[in-house]
Scaffold this active site. Structure first.
Site, PDB file in Angstrom:
ATOM      1  N   SER A 231       0.851  -1.189   0.000  1.00  0.00           N
ATOM      2  CA  SER A 231       0.000   0.000   0.000  1.00  0.00           C
ATOM      3  C   SER A 231       0.886   1.238   0.000  1.00  0.00           C
ATOM      4  CB  SER A 231      -0.900   0.021   1.245  1.00  0.00           C
ATOM      5  OG  SER A 231      -1.520   1.283   1.424  1.00  0.00           O
TER       6      SER A 231
ATOM      7  N   TYR B 174      -2.854  -1.532   9.996  1.00  0.00           N
ATOM      8  CA  TYR B 174      -2.805  -1.703   8.544  1.00  0.00           C
ATOM      9  C   TYR B 174      -1.519  -1.134   7.961  1.00  0.00           C
ATOM     10  CZ  TYR B 174      -4.067  -1.266   3.612  1.00  0.00           C
ATOM     11  OH  TYR B 174      -4.081  -1.336   2.233  1.00  0.00           O
TER      12      TYR B 174
END
Length: 250
Positions: A138, A151
């Site tokens: 990400s 995350y």
């Protein structure tokens, strides 16, 4: 790009980026293993991909499930050429808010899942002399965002692990790369928007994260995954390809 006679595994392929990547690989002729812990979703995507696709129900955080998944793929296709470690999820909260169990569960899928799938696929990838792994990281691994501590940490680990595996396995003819998507219009965000007190405000916020003033599409990330998995990217390993509409450039 052509994947005829090549076997491709995509984890987390039941929806979003994984689904888009799986269907694109199928279009390009791959023998496809659609892996998801949601059995119905895996079966549906495999049916859409065509008669040659294999649906596998597996939890990537379980060593037993991963070994069974690899065995099923080898039994069906006889080889593994490409592994796409895409399974993962997010949850809100900073480190004072996230429960220990939630932290462990997320890390088990997002990081341990990459480790387990790679561990058990690499011996087969090495046999081809041209194995490829593509991980889904990400953009947040590089820039960070608020209220997503677990995350962000997990995706930082995925990017670092990508580079480490690239060095460890290059002499086996295996290339390891990652994509780092920005905010992608997916079922995850559809659910978040539908449950928000002000759905339009949240949609505007998500679209406003990028200088392009929109979320990305799963198909746009799928094209990058396919390229990194293709022989056309043969001089690329240890790379983390950011595709975020310019968000990390801000």
């Amino acid at each position: 790009m052509n994947f005829t006679d090549q076997t491709v595994i995509v984890t987390g392929a039941g929806s979003g980026i994984g689904r888009a990547a799986a269907l694109r690989f199928a279009e390009l002729g791959a023998h496809l293993a659609v892996v998801d812990r949601n059995t119905a979703a895996a079966t549906e995507v495999a049916a859409q991909a065509g008669s040659g696709a294999l649906a596998v129900s597996a939890d990537v955080s379980s060593s037993d499930d991963v070994q069974a998944m690899v065995a099923a793929v080898i039994d069906a296709f006889g080889r593994i050429d490409v592994l796409c470690n895409n399974a993962g999820y997010g949850l809100p909260g900073n480190v004072t808010e996230i429960g220990e169990e939630d932290w462990d569960s997320l890390m088990a899928v997002n990081v341990k899942g990459v480790f387990l799938c790679s561990k058990h696929c690499i011996p087969h990838l090495a046999q081809t002399g041209d194995g490829r792994i593509v991980n889904t990281s990400s953009y947040t691994a590089a820039v960070g965002i608020a209220n997503r501590a677990a995350y962000v940490a997990s995706k930082g680990a995925v990017s670092a692990l990508t580079r480490a595996m690239a060095l460890d396995h290059v002499d086996q003819g295996i290339r390891v790369n990652a994509v780092a998507p920005g905010t992608i219009n997916s079922p995850y965000f559809d659910k978040m928007i539908s449950e928000a007190p002000d759905p339009q405000a949240l949609l505007d916020e998500l679209n406003g994260r990028a200088p392009m003033h929109r979320m990305g599409r799963p198909e746009e990330i799928a094209e990058a995954i396919v390229w990194l998995a293709a022989r056309e990217s043969s001089f690329t390993t240890g790379s983390v390809l950011t595709i975020d509409g310019g968000t990390s450039a801000w």
